[in-house]
Write a protein that holds these residues in place. Structure first.
Motif, PDB file in Angstrom:
ATOM      1  N   THR A 222       0.834  -1.193   0.000  1.00 37.56           N
ATOM      2  CA  THR A 222       0.000   0.000   0.000  1.00 37.56           C
ATOM      3  C   THR A 222       0.868   1.242   0.000  1.00 37.56           C
ATOM      4  N   GLU A 223       0.383   2.256  -0.661  1.00 36.98           N
ATOM      5  CA  GLU A 223       1.089   3.530  -0.708  1.00 36.98           C
ATOM      6  C   GLU A 223       0.629   4.375   0.476  1.00 36.98           C
ATOM      7  N   LYS A 224       1.551   4.675   1.388  1.00 42.97           N
ATOM      8  CA  LYS A 224       1.206   5.463   2.564  1.00 42.97           C
ATOM      9  C   LYS A 224       0.963   6.918   2.164  1.00 42.97           C
ATOM     10  N   GLU A 225      -0.106   7.492   2.730  1.00 40.11           N
ATOM     11  CA  GLU A 225      -0.358   8.913   2.499  1.00 40.11           C
ATOM     12  C   GLU A 225       0.776   9.726   3.093  1.00 40.11           C
ATOM     13  N   LYS A 226       1.169  10.775   2.394  1.00 42.23           N
ATOM     14  CA  LYS A 226       2.200  11.677   2.898  1.00 42.23           C
ATOM     15  C   LYS A 226       2.018  13.041   2.262  1.00 42.23           C
ATOM     16  N   LEU A 227       2.428  14.071   2.953  1.00 40.24           N
ATOM     17  CA  LEU A 227       2.308  15.428   2.450  1.00 40.24           C
ATOM     18  C   LEU A 227       3.648  15.908   1.923  1.00 40.24           C
ATOM     19  N   ASN A 228       3.607  16.724   0.874  1.00 40.83           N
ATOM     20  CA  ASN A 228       4.837  17.340   0.391  1.00 40.83           C
ATOM     21  C   ASN A 228       5.012  18.704   1.063  1.00 40.83           C
ATOM     22  N   SER A 229       6.111  19.354   0.790  1.00 39.84           N
ATOM     23  CA  SER A 229       6.416  20.618   1.470  1.00 39.84           C
ATOM     24  C   SER A 229       5.374  21.695   1.170  1.00 39.84           C
ATOM     25  N   GLU A 230       4.797  21.691  -0.047  1.00 40.35           N
ATOM     26  CA  GLU A 230       3.775  22.681  -0.388  1.00 40.35           C
ATOM     27  C   GLU A 230       2.518  22.473   0.443  1.00 40.35           C
ATOM     28  N   GLU A 231       2.145  21.215   0.653  1.00 41.97           N
ATOM     29  CA  GLU A 231       0.955  20.917   1.456  1.00 41.97           C
ATOM     30  C   GLU A 231       1.175  21.241   2.923  1.00 41.97           C
ATOM     31  N   ILE A 232       2.391  21.029   3.396  1.00 43.86           N
ATOM     32  CA  ILE A 232       2.721  21.434   4.767  1.00 43.86           C
ATOM     33  C   ILE A 232       2.562  22.942   4.907  1.00 43.86           C
ATOM     34  N   ASP A 233       3.018  23.694   3.894  1.00 43.74           N
ATOM     35  CA  ASP A 233       2.892  25.161   3.924  1.00 43.74           C
ATOM     36  C   ASP A 233       1.430  25.591   3.939  1.00 43.74           C
ATOM     37  N   LEU A 234       0.574  24.848   3.245  1.00 46.62           N
ATOM     38  CA  LEU A 234      -0.854  25.180   3.247  1.00 46.62           C
ATOM     39  C   LEU A 234      -1.430  25.058   4.653  1.00 46.62           C
ATOM     40  N   ILE A 235      -1.006  24.023   5.376  1.00 49.29           N
ATOM     41  CA  ILE A 235      -1.488  23.827   6.751  1.00 49.29           C
ATOM     42  C   ILE A 235      -0.961  24.933   7.659  1.00 49.29           C
ATOM     43  N   ILE A 236       0.321  25.281   7.495  1.00 52.07           N
ATOM     44  CA  ILE A 236       0.916  26.350   8.301  1.00 52.07           C
ATOM     45  C   ILE A 236       0.188  27.668   8.063  1.00 52.07           C
ATOM     46  N   GLY A 237      -0.199  27.893   6.800  1.00 49.64           N
ATOM     47  CA  GLY A 237      -0.803  29.178   6.424  1.00 49.64           C
ATOM     48  C   GLY A 237      -2.267  29.338   6.789  1.00 49.64           C
ATOM     49  N   LEU A 238      -2.896  28.318   7.312  1.00 52.75           N
ATOM     50  CA  LEU A 238      -4.309  28.428   7.679  1.00 52.75           C
ATOM     51  C   LEU A 238      -4.511  29.445   8.798  1.00 52.75           C
ATOM     52  N   SER A 239      -5.560  30.242   8.675  1.00 56.61           N
ATOM     53  CA  SER A 239      -5.905  31.197   9.728  1.00 56.61           C
ATOM     54  C   SER A 239      -6.897  30.526  10.670  1.00 56.61           C
ATOM     55  N   LEU A 240      -6.428  30.150  11.841  1.00 55.42           N
ATOM     56  CA  LEU A 240      -7.253  29.441  12.814  1.00 55.42           C
ATOM     57  C   LEU A 240      -7.303  30.223  14.120  1.00 55.42           C
ATOM     58  N   GLU A 241      -8.458  30.228  14.750  1.00 57.76           N
ATOM     59  CA  GLU A 241      -8.616  30.951  16.005  1.00 57.76           C
ATOM     60  C   GLU A 241      -7.800  30.274  17.105  1.00 57.76           C
ATOM     61  N   GLU A 242      -7.029  31.098  17.822  1.00 61.36           N
ATOM     62  CA  GLU A 242      -6.157  30.553  18.860  1.00 61.36           C
ATOM     63  C   GLU A 242      -6.936  29.864  19.972  1.00 61.36           C
ATOM     64  N   ASN A 243      -6.297  28.810  20.506  1.00 64.52           N
ATOM     65  CA  ASN A 243      -6.822  28.057  21.646  1.00 64.52           C
ATOM     66  C   ASN A 243      -8.115  27.297  21.354  1.00 64.52           C
ATOM     67  N   THR A 244      -8.423  27.128  20.087  1.00 63.97           N
ATOM     68  CA  THR A 244      -9.549  26.261  19.719  1.00 63.97           C
ATOM     69  C   THR A 244      -8.997  24.851  19.500  1.00 63.97           C
ATOM     70  N   PRO A 245      -9.851  23.831  19.567  1.00 62.02           N
ATOM     71  CA  PRO A 245      -9.364  22.469  19.368  1.00 62.02           C
ATOM     72  C   PRO A 245      -8.636  22.281  18.038  1.00 62.02           C
ATOM     73  N   ILE A 246      -9.137  22.876  16.969  1.00 59.91           N
ATOM     74  CA  ILE A 246      -8.512  22.695  15.665  1.00 59.91           C
ATOM     75  C   ILE A 246      -7.152  23.390  15.622  1.00 59.91           C
ATOM     76  N   TRP A 247      -7.014  24.496  16.317  1.00 62.12           N
ATOM     77  CA  TRP A 247      -5.724  25.217  16.402  1.00 62.12           C
ATOM     78  C   TRP A 247      -4.707  24.364  17.151  1.00 62.12           C
ATOM     79  N   HIS A 248      -5.127  23.785  18.278  1.00 64.47           N
ATOM     80  CA  HIS A 248      -4.224  22.911  19.032  1.00 64.47           C
ATOM     81  C   HIS A 248      -3.781  21.720  18.184  1.00 64.47           C
ATOM     82  N   CYS A 249      -4.720  21.112  17.473  1.00 64.79           N
ATOM     83  CA  CYS A 249      -4.384  19.901  16.705  1.00 64.79           C
ATOM     84  C   CYS A 249      -3.422  20.204  15.567  1.00 64.79           C
TER      85      CYS A 249
END
Length: 433
Positions: A222-249
């Protein structure tokens, strides 16, 4: 080394008041006695000279024939062991008892599962319990009753039937799908391990009765899912409200990624004492007990500062996932966790599993928010680190050292001490921006 076989009557009656006929095996003047299937009501029904049941016993013909067959069986087993050069009275007795002992394999598997629970091996116990549940489904008849399964019934044909049953069994989480071939393989691996233990340790089967000598199987790559550097940057760039569960995760996932893919169980149990004053993280992996010692990049240090408090104690958990006052929290090191009572280990395992499930739920939301069409879980941070490291030209040797792989084929190739200076340079090269 002469070996002789004779019958004799036990001088002492059993609990039911009957006298058991014994098969006596003699080798070098040493005796081993094995109970036969024949018991007599009276001592006088046994002929000491002829070594047989007297005619005074109404069933003497049938019983003497049965004794004759048991004698022949013992002699045949003796010749077989002699061919292997391992014939001794003790070994012969073990083999004869194993061939006659009516043991339920289903109960044997359930007992092994309970042993794993009692010794605190909760991860494997869950796998064994799942196997037992699937075996019970396989053994369930049309009336909803689970029939028993003896060791004598376990043949290559039965294993193949069980394999076909698993291949067509619906996935509990996704009823529209059947079990993945690798899930089927996991269950068959447990089946094979139990049979091996029954043969080699508990002497419940003969070696040549092992059905897995004839039945072969394998999963699929099976091919394991993995993110490339561009996808990691997309996650870093998300605007998430601080101290919310999704921000912590998101912080949890990125911290694991920046630390070369810390596994969820190890991450959740990280304490401030795992962080050194020279900005390194050192901890013992729960899965294989290997120690990881990694230089923390700035991105990981920045995440740590989000959780550092003025009153944080060295033994406090870094991330707000486990209770510092819980009974399991007293065990700080992996060696202390290893000797926790099974019920406390179980409590800790369930807490880790629960928190991991919550993190994975929010990571799937993060993927949607970032426009990433991949099934993201916490463990993907580990695969993503390896992918990005490879993309940036880091050698496979160094990546495997940093990941702390413990597979045999990997560790054989990396028997020497890990060069931390080379690993440190790698971490700096990966996250220098």
């Amino acid at each position: 080394m002469a070996t002789s076989f004779n019958f004799e009557l036990d001088n002492k009656p059993s609990r039911d008041g009957r006298y058991r006929v014994l098969l006596r095996i003699t080798q070098n003047r040493k005796h081993k006695r094995i109970k036969t299937s024949i018991s007599l009501n009276r001592k006088s029904d046994w002929n000491k000279i002829r070594k047989e049941v007297r005619q005074s016993e109404p069933n003497y013909k049938i019983w003497n024939d049965m004794l004759k067959k048991e004698m022949e069986k013992a002699q045949m087993q003796y010749l077989e062991l002699k061919d292997y050069g391992i014939v001794t009275p003790d070994k012969l007795k073990d083999e004869l008892i194993a061939s006659e002992r009516p043991v339920s394999f289903l109960k044997y598997a359930q007992q092994r599962t309970q042993e794993l629970i009692e010794c605190g091996n909760i991860r494997n116990a869950k796998k064994y319990k799942t196997f037992c549940n699937k075996l019970e489904l396989f053994l369930t008849n049309g009336n909803g009753k689970v029939r028993d399964l003896s060791f004598g019934e376990i043949t290559p044909s039965l294993v193949e039937d069980f394999y076909n049953f698993l291949m067509n069994l619906r996935n509990e989480r996704n009823p529209d799908q059947v079990l993945h071939p690798n899930t089927v393989q996991t269950n068959l691996n447990i089946f094979r391990t139990l049979i091996k233990k029954a043969i080699e340790i508990d002497k419940l089967m003969k070696m040549d009765r092992n059905p897995f000598l004839a039945f072969k199987y394998k999963g699929v790559k099976t091919e394991k899912e993995k993110l490339n550097s561009e996808e990691i940057d997309l996650i870093i760039g998300l605007s998430l409200e601080e101290n919310t569960p999704i921000w912590h995760c998101r912080n949890y996932f990125l911290f694991s990624y920046y630390c070369a893919g810390i596994r969820a169980g190890d991450f959740i149990q990280l304490r401030w004492c795992n962080i050194s004053t020279d900005n390194r993280i050192s901890y013992q992996m729960g899965k294989n007990h290997k120690t990881r010692d990694i230089k923390l990049p700035k991105q990981a240090l920045d995440i740590l500062e989000l959780y550092r408090k003025d009153d944080s104690r060295p033994t406090d958990y870094i991330f707000p996932l486990l209770d510092n006052n819980a009974i399991y929290a007293k065990a700080i090191t992996q060696s202390e966790i290893d000797v926790l009572p099974s019920e406390i280990k179980n409590l800790l395992f369930n807490q880790i599993s629960s928190k991991t499930a919550i993190i994975n739920k929010y990571l799937k939301k993060i993927a949607v928010c970032a426009g990433i069409n991949k099934n993201i879980s916490f463990h993907i941070a580990r695969h993503s680190f390896a992918k990005v490291a490879k993309e940036k030209g880091i050698s496979t040797d160094v990546i495997q050292n940093i990941l702390g792989h413990s597979k045999e084929e990997t560790t054989k190739r990396y028997m020497g001490e890990i060069d931390n200076s080379e690993c440190d340079k790698t971490m700096e090269k990966l996250f220098d921006n």
